[in-house]
Motif scaffolding. Structure first.
Motif, PDB file in Angstrom:
ATOM      1  N   ALA A  61       0.876  -1.186   0.249  1.00 23.15           N
ATOM      2  CA  ALA A  61       0.184   0.104   0.002  1.00 23.15           C
ATOM      3  C   ALA A  61       0.758   1.297  -0.090  1.00 23.15           C
ATOM      4  CB  ALA A  61      -0.851  -0.055   1.238  1.00 23.15           C
ATOM      5  N   ALA A  62       2.108   1.141   0.748  1.00 23.71           N
ATOM      6  CA  ALA A  62       2.765   2.354   0.863  1.00 23.71           C
ATOM      7  C   ALA A  62       3.598   2.610  -0.647  1.00 23.71           C
ATOM      8  CB  ALA A  62       3.788   2.352   1.969  1.00 23.71           C
ATOM      9  N   ALA A  63       3.575   1.546  -1.252  1.00 25.85           N
ATOM     10  CA  ALA A  63       4.320   1.789  -2.418  1.00 25.85           C
ATOM     11  C   ALA A  63       3.744   2.185  -3.707  1.00 25.85           C
ATOM     12  CB  ALA A  63       5.107   0.362  -2.904  1.00 25.85           C
TER      13      ALA A  63
ATOM     14  N   LEU B  73       2.121   6.343   7.551  1.00 24.57           N
ATOM     15  CA  LEU B  73       1.471   7.332   6.853  1.00 24.57           C
ATOM     16  C   LEU B  73       1.862   8.221   6.153  1.00 24.57           C
ATOM     17  CD1 LEU B  73      -0.723   8.356  10.246  1.00 24.57           C
ATOM     18  CD2 LEU B  73      -1.296   6.888   8.275  1.00 24.57           C
ATOM     19  N   ASP B  74       3.388   8.706   6.426  1.00 31.15           N
ATOM     20  CA  ASP B  74       4.147   9.436   5.742  1.00 31.15           C
ATOM     21  C   ASP B  74       4.304   8.979   3.947  1.00 31.15           C
ATOM     22  OD1 ASP B  74       5.774  12.100   5.343  1.00 31.15           O
ATOM     23  OD2 ASP B  74       7.425  10.795   5.364  1.00 31.15           O
ATOM     24  N   ALA B  75       4.653   7.713   4.348  1.00 27.14           N
ATOM     25  CA  ALA B  75       5.208   6.869   2.887  1.00 27.14           C
ATOM     26  C   ALA B  75       3.714   6.960   2.114  1.00 27.14           C
ATOM     27  CB  ALA B  75       5.581   5.843   3.288  1.00 27.14           C
ATOM     28  N   MET B  76       2.734   6.894   2.603  1.00 28.65           N
ATOM     29  CA  MET B  76       1.500   6.739   1.720  1.00 28.65           C
ATOM     30  C   MET B  76       0.958   8.257   1.508  1.00 28.65           C
ATOM     31  SD  MET B  76      -0.719   3.935   4.035  1.00 28.65           S
ATOM     32  CE  MET B  76      -0.210   2.241   4.165  1.00 28.65           C
ATOM     33  N   GLY B  77       1.722   9.037   1.930  1.00 30.87           N
ATOM     34  CA  GLY B  77       1.132  10.561   1.607  1.00 30.87           C
ATOM     35  C   GLY B  77       0.004  11.166   2.399  1.00 30.87           C
ATOM     36  N   LEU B  78      -0.152  10.650   3.489  1.00 34.18           N
ATOM     37  CA  LEU B  78      -1.052  11.021   4.272  1.00 34.18           C
ATOM     38  C   LEU B  78      -0.590  11.745   5.443  1.00 34.18           C
ATOM     39  CD1 LEU B  78      -3.157   7.574   4.700  1.00 34.18           C
ATOM     40  CD2 LEU B  78      -3.655   9.506   3.219  1.00 34.18           C
ATOM     41  N   ILE B 100      -8.710   8.370   2.068  1.00 34.56           N
ATOM     42  CA  ILE B 100      -8.693   7.185   3.127  1.00 34.56           C
ATOM     43  C   ILE B 100      -8.312   5.781   2.493  1.00 34.56           C
ATOM     44  CG2 ILE B 100      -9.852   8.132   4.912  1.00 34.56           C
ATOM     45  CD1 ILE B 100     -12.388   6.935   3.881  1.00 34.56           C
ATOM     46  N   GLY B 101      -8.742   5.828   1.083  1.00 36.75           N
ATOM     47  CA  GLY B 101      -8.688   4.654   0.021  1.00 36.75           C
ATOM     48  C   GLY B 101      -7.555   3.674   0.239  1.00 36.75           C
ATOM     49  N   ILE B 102      -6.585   4.395   0.515  1.00 40.45           N
ATOM     50  CA  ILE B 102      -5.112   3.974   0.445  1.00 40.45           C
ATOM     51  C   ILE B 102      -4.758   3.103   1.834  1.00 40.45           C
ATOM     52  CG2 ILE B 102      -4.046   6.115   1.145  1.00 40.45           C
ATOM     53  CD1 ILE B 102      -1.323   4.994  -0.543  1.00 40.45           C
TER      54      ILE B 102
END
Lengths: 76, 212
Positions: A61-63, B73-78, B100-102
């Motif tokens: 998910a992070a990628a 969260l940072d890596a997910m851009g949140l 929130i989907g991610i």
């Protein structure tokens, strides 16, 4: 990605100083080789690989943002 | 308040320092109880008692949660914004409801994985068992409503068609919602089949029992 996996693993194991991740960059995928202390293997794999699976799910998910497939390999 | 050590030292400070080292924590995460202040030695030689302290490790879940969650969260851009509430043995972490989907992923897969890992991390530093719930927006609440509606709708269908139905794979928590919703339905019964993570609920038609 490397730091992220290291952080996740360090939070799970008893010997955080023995956690290391090696990045192998492919064309479409990024392979992350995770190494932990022998006695910590269970802490990153879990019963029936449950922890390993959760780590892979989170890493995937992070990628997404980087448009790359991330493969997490746990190396013995 | 669980973990603590008792240490003796020539001075209170020395005893505390040793205790902190033993617990591997910093002063701000410690609670200190002085059991014996000790007394001075005569000419630094004779008599005197050592100081004795008891140092407790504060269970600082907020810091543990943030240390673990923020880089993810940072890596997910949140945004690294969350609400952390400890209520008895239940720790609830609620993420801000943007993009929130991610974090949720397919069928809540990512959210469940994160919740599972967070539970492990929190419980690693706790003596008692803490149940950890991770939510984003009102996802869990809404999902529960959806599942209850789905269960009722399918139960009606099973009753009407007198034919069993198998639901899509669900996690234990979601399956429990289905079982609980239909447990008082007279015309159906529910059970699960298959192995995790592909375990599914079956809604089975139950003939009106006319025996006896």
């Amino acid at each position: 990605m490397k730091e992220l996996l290291e952080n996740i693993a360090r939070n799970l194991v008893d010997n955080p100083e023995d956690v290391s991740v090696n990045e192998v960059e492919g064309e479409k995928s990024l392979i992350l080789e995770l190494r932990v202390a022998n006695e910590d293997m269970g802490k990153v794999i879990g019963k029936q690989g449950r922890i390993a699976k959760a780590i892979r799910t989170v890493m995937k998910a992070a990628a997404v943002r980087n448009n790359k497939r991330v493969v997490v390999e746990i190396i013995q | 308040m669980a973990q603590f050590v008792e240490k003796e030292g020539r001075t209170i400070e020395a005893a505390i320092e040793e205790a902190l080292e033993d617990l591997n924590i910093e002063m701000k995460n410690a609670e200190i109880e002085v059991l014996d202040e000790g007394s001075k030695r005569l000419f630094g030689l004779l008599g005197g008692r050592n100081a004795v302290v008891r140092v407790y490790k504060k269970e600082n879940f907020e810091e543990i949660v943030k240390n673990f969650m923020n880089p993810i969260l940072d890596a997910m851009g949140l945004e690294e914004e969350m609400e952390i509430v400890m209520d008895g043995d239940i720790l609830t972490v609620k993420l801000a409801a943007e993009n929130i989907g991610i974090v949720i992923g397919r069928r809540g897969e990512t959210l469940d994985a994160l919740q599972y890992l967070l539970g492990l991390v929190v419980n690693k530093s706790s003596e008692r068992f803490i149940r950890v719930t991770l939510d984003v927006g009102n996802y869990r609440e809404k999902r529960e409503e959806t599942l209850i509606k789905l269960a009722k709708r399918l139960a009606d269908k099973v009753t009407k068609n007198r034919k069993n139905m198998t639901l899509e794979p669900m996690n234990p928590y979601e399956r429990r919602i289905i079982h609980a919703t239909l447990q008082n339905y007279k015309s159906v019964e529910t059970y699960s089949i298959g192995e995790e993570p592909n375990r599914k609920v079956v809604i089975k038609y139950k003939r009106e029992s006319k025996q006896d």
